[in-house]
Design a protein around this motif. Sequence first.
Motif, PDB file in Angstrom:
ATOM      1  N   PRO A 131      36.788  48.797  35.393  1.00  0.00           N
ATOM      2  CA  PRO A 131      37.020  47.355  35.736  1.00  0.00           C
ATOM      3  C   PRO A 131      38.187  47.183  36.785  1.00  0.00           C
ATOM      4  O   PRO A 131      38.111  46.351  37.671  1.00  0.00           O
ATOM      5  CB  PRO A 131      37.628  46.536  34.331  1.00  0.00           C
ATOM      6  CG  PRO A 131      36.910  47.676  33.390  1.00  0.00           C
ATOM      7  CD  PRO A 131      37.091  48.875  33.908  1.00  0.00           C
ATOM      8  N   PRO A 132      39.189  48.055  37.064  1.00  0.00           N
ATOM      9  CA  PRO A 132      40.187  47.785  38.200  1.00  0.00           C
ATOM     10  C   PRO A 132      39.425  47.781  39.571  1.00  0.00           C
ATOM     11  O   PRO A 132      40.007  47.478  40.353  1.00  0.00           O
ATOM     12  CB  PRO A 132      41.243  48.965  37.834  1.00  0.00           C
ATOM     13  CG  PRO A 132      41.175  49.145  36.292  1.00  0.00           C
ATOM     14  CD  PRO A 132      39.733  48.907  35.888  1.00  0.00           C
ATOM     15  N   PHE A 134      36.402  47.001  40.212  1.00  0.00           N
ATOM     16  CA  PHE A 134      35.759  45.617  40.550  1.00  0.00           C
ATOM     17  C   PHE A 134      36.935  44.963  41.125  1.00  0.00           C
ATOM     18  O   PHE A 134      36.754  44.072  42.039  1.00  0.00           O
ATOM     19  CB  PHE A 134      34.854  45.112  39.339  1.00  0.00           C
ATOM     20  CG  PHE A 134      33.469  45.629  39.217  1.00  0.00           C
ATOM     21  CD1 PHE A 134      32.644  45.443  40.098  1.00  0.00           C
ATOM     22  CD2 PHE A 134      33.402  46.475  38.256  1.00  0.00           C
ATOM     23  CE1 PHE A 134      31.453  46.101  40.004  1.00  0.00           C
ATOM     24  CE2 PHE A 134      32.082  47.275  37.952  1.00  0.00           C
ATOM     25  CZ  PHE A 134      31.006  46.766  38.962  1.00  0.00           C
ATOM     26  N   ALA A 135      38.205  44.812  40.498  1.00  0.00           N
ATOM     27  CA  ALA A 135      39.384  44.035  40.630  1.00  0.00           C
ATOM     28  C   ALA A 135      39.636  44.340  42.119  1.00  0.00           C
ATOM     29  O   ALA A 135      39.783  43.254  43.007  1.00  0.00           O
ATOM     30  CB  ALA A 135      40.512  44.027  39.865  1.00  0.00           C
ATOM     31  N   GLU A 136      39.654  45.602  42.466  1.00  0.00           N
ATOM     32  CA  GLU A 136      40.100  45.902  43.919  1.00  0.00           C
ATOM     33  C   GLU A 136      39.156  45.329  44.945  1.00  0.00           C
ATOM     34  O   GLU A 136      39.392  44.942  45.987  1.00  0.00           O
ATOM     35  CB  GLU A 136      40.091  47.376  44.042  1.00  0.00           C
ATOM     36  CG  GLU A 136      40.433  48.082  45.329  1.00  0.00           C
ATOM     37  CD  GLU A 136      41.754  47.480  46.037  1.00  0.00           C
ATOM     38  OE1 GLU A 136      42.186  48.252  47.283  1.00  0.00           O
ATOM     39  OE2 GLU A 136      42.670  46.766  45.175  1.00  0.00           O
ATOM     40  N   ARG A 138      37.007  43.008  44.655  1.00  0.00           N
ATOM     41  CA  ARG A 138      37.340  41.441  44.654  1.00  0.00           C
ATOM     42  C   ARG A 138      38.561  41.130  45.651  1.00  0.00           C
ATOM     43  O   ARG A 138      38.415  40.247  46.492  1.00  0.00           O
ATOM     44  CB  ARG A 138      37.780  40.576  43.461  1.00  0.00           C
ATOM     45  CG  ARG A 138      37.696  39.239  43.276  1.00  0.00           C
ATOM     46  CD  ARG A 138      38.251  38.836  42.351  1.00  0.00           C
ATOM     47  NE  ARG A 138      39.793  39.410  41.942  1.00  0.00           N
ATOM     48  CZ  ARG A 138      40.039  39.814  40.896  1.00  0.00           C
ATOM     49  NH1 ARG A 138      39.316  40.103  39.981  1.00  0.00           N
ATOM     50  NH2 ARG A 138      41.592  40.064  40.746  1.00  0.00           N
ATOM     51  N   ARG A 139      39.706  41.892  45.483  1.00  0.00           N
ATOM     52  CA  ARG A 139      40.706  41.571  46.522  1.00  0.00           C
ATOM     53  C   ARG A 139      40.483  41.694  47.813  1.00  0.00           C
ATOM     54  O   ARG A 139      40.924  41.036  48.676  1.00  0.00           O
ATOM     55  CB  ARG A 139      41.818  42.862  46.102  1.00  0.00           C
ATOM     56  CG  ARG A 139      43.385  42.553  46.814  1.00  0.00           C
ATOM     57  CD  ARG A 139      44.108  43.652  46.737  1.00  0.00           C
ATOM     58  NE  ARG A 139      43.525  44.801  47.331  1.00  0.00           N
ATOM     59  CZ  ARG A 139      43.786  45.025  48.602  1.00  0.00           C
ATOM     60  NH1 ARG A 139      44.136  44.243  49.489  1.00  0.00           N
ATOM     61  NH2 ARG A 139      43.371  46.447  49.243  1.00  0.00           N
ATOM     62  N   GLU A 183      33.055  39.393  34.951  1.00  0.00           N
ATOM     63  CA  GLU A 183      34.518  39.202  34.483  1.00  0.00           C
ATOM     64  C   GLU A 183      35.585  39.595  35.267  1.00  0.00           C
ATOM     65  O   GLU A 183      36.840  39.088  35.362  1.00  0.00           O
ATOM     66  CB  GLU A 183      34.843  40.421  33.378  1.00  0.00           C
ATOM     67  CG  GLU A 183      33.980  40.113  32.045  1.00  0.00           C
ATOM     68  CD  GLU A 183      34.037  40.999  30.952  1.00  0.00           C
ATOM     69  OE1 GLU A 183      34.803  42.209  31.287  1.00  0.00           O
ATOM     70  OE2 GLU A 183      33.127  41.025  29.998  1.00  0.00           O
ATOM     71  N   GLU A 184      35.409  40.024  36.550  1.00  0.00           N
ATOM     72  CA  GLU A 184      36.248  40.429  37.548  1.00  0.00           C
ATOM     73  C   GLU A 184      36.015  39.418  38.881  1.00  0.00           C
ATOM     74  O   GLU A 184      36.471  39.759  39.881  1.00  0.00           O
ATOM     75  CB  GLU A 184      36.347  42.052  38.079  1.00  0.00           C
ATOM     76  CG  GLU A 184      36.701  43.007  37.110  1.00  0.00           C
ATOM     77  CD  GLU A 184      38.220  42.647  36.675  1.00  0.00           C
ATOM     78  OE1 GLU A 184      38.983  42.108  37.458  1.00  0.00           O
ATOM     79  OE2 GLU A 184      38.542  42.916  35.544  1.00  0.00           O
ATOM     80  N   ARG A 211      31.353  37.591  45.913  1.00  0.00           N
ATOM     81  CA  ARG A 211      32.821  37.166  45.433  1.00  0.00           C
ATOM     82  C   ARG A 211      32.641  35.797  45.116  1.00  0.00           C
ATOM     83  O   ARG A 211      32.476  34.831  46.282  1.00  0.00           O
ATOM     84  CB  ARG A 211      33.870  37.590  46.231  1.00  0.00           C
ATOM     85  CG  ARG A 211      35.223  37.171  45.760  1.00  0.00           C
ATOM     86  CD  ARG A 211      36.579  37.471  46.701  1.00  0.00           C
ATOM     87  NE  ARG A 211      37.594  36.494  46.195  1.00  0.00           N
ATOM     88  CZ  ARG A 211      38.654  36.367  46.766  1.00  0.00           C
ATOM     89  NH1 ARG A 211      38.807  36.981  47.979  1.00  0.00           N
ATOM     90  NH2 ARG A 211      39.733  35.517  46.437  1.00  0.00           N
TER      91      ARG A 211
END
Length: 215
Positions: A131-132, A134-136, A138-139, A183-184, A211
Amino acid sequence: MAESSPYLNVIAGAYDALADLYADFVRGSLDRLPLDRSVVGAFADLVRAGGVRRVVEAGCGPGYMTAHLRDLGLDPFGVDLSPALIEIARADYPDLRFEVGSMGAIDVADGELGGLLSWYSMIHIPPPELPPYFAEFRRVLAPGGHLLVGFFESEGDPVVEFDHRVTPAYRWPIDELAGLAREEGFVEVARMLREPLEDERFRRGHLLMRRDPAA
């Protein structure tokens, strides 16, 4: 995300040890994959339409897909854990930028990129750690920017570990992987599954997402 995580060191070391063999194996591989090329082409079309052509291939290996993105009219650079593969990429494509680094910590400002390609590069990440990433992704993407993920699909099973020729990897159910991305902060645009060719072992999955501007 710390680039010194033990599993990242294992991945980098495994690809360093087989860098020349791996690079020889994947060179020209797109030539016989029309369906895969069509998905990458759609990704490139959407990125160009969004107006921000700067993209990253996260986990670029020897750089052949980064070069393909350039040929599709994008402004790409590549990031990979393996110094040996980055050295090959720089030698093969001296006009492109390649950096040693983790796709979990991409050295660009927030929202700088119009697209991100992860072409069979997330397959080695342990499932709890995914998951992190996907968060990166997105960032670094601009609102509305596009993400394309290529992976091995689990064909109805849960996440399955398998004996990848370089280092252990994971096959994912496409719905589960799409759910993690959602979720991200990603919205699914399209998906493509294709059956393995005669010399391939597993079904191939491709998820095209963007995104969510509200995320």
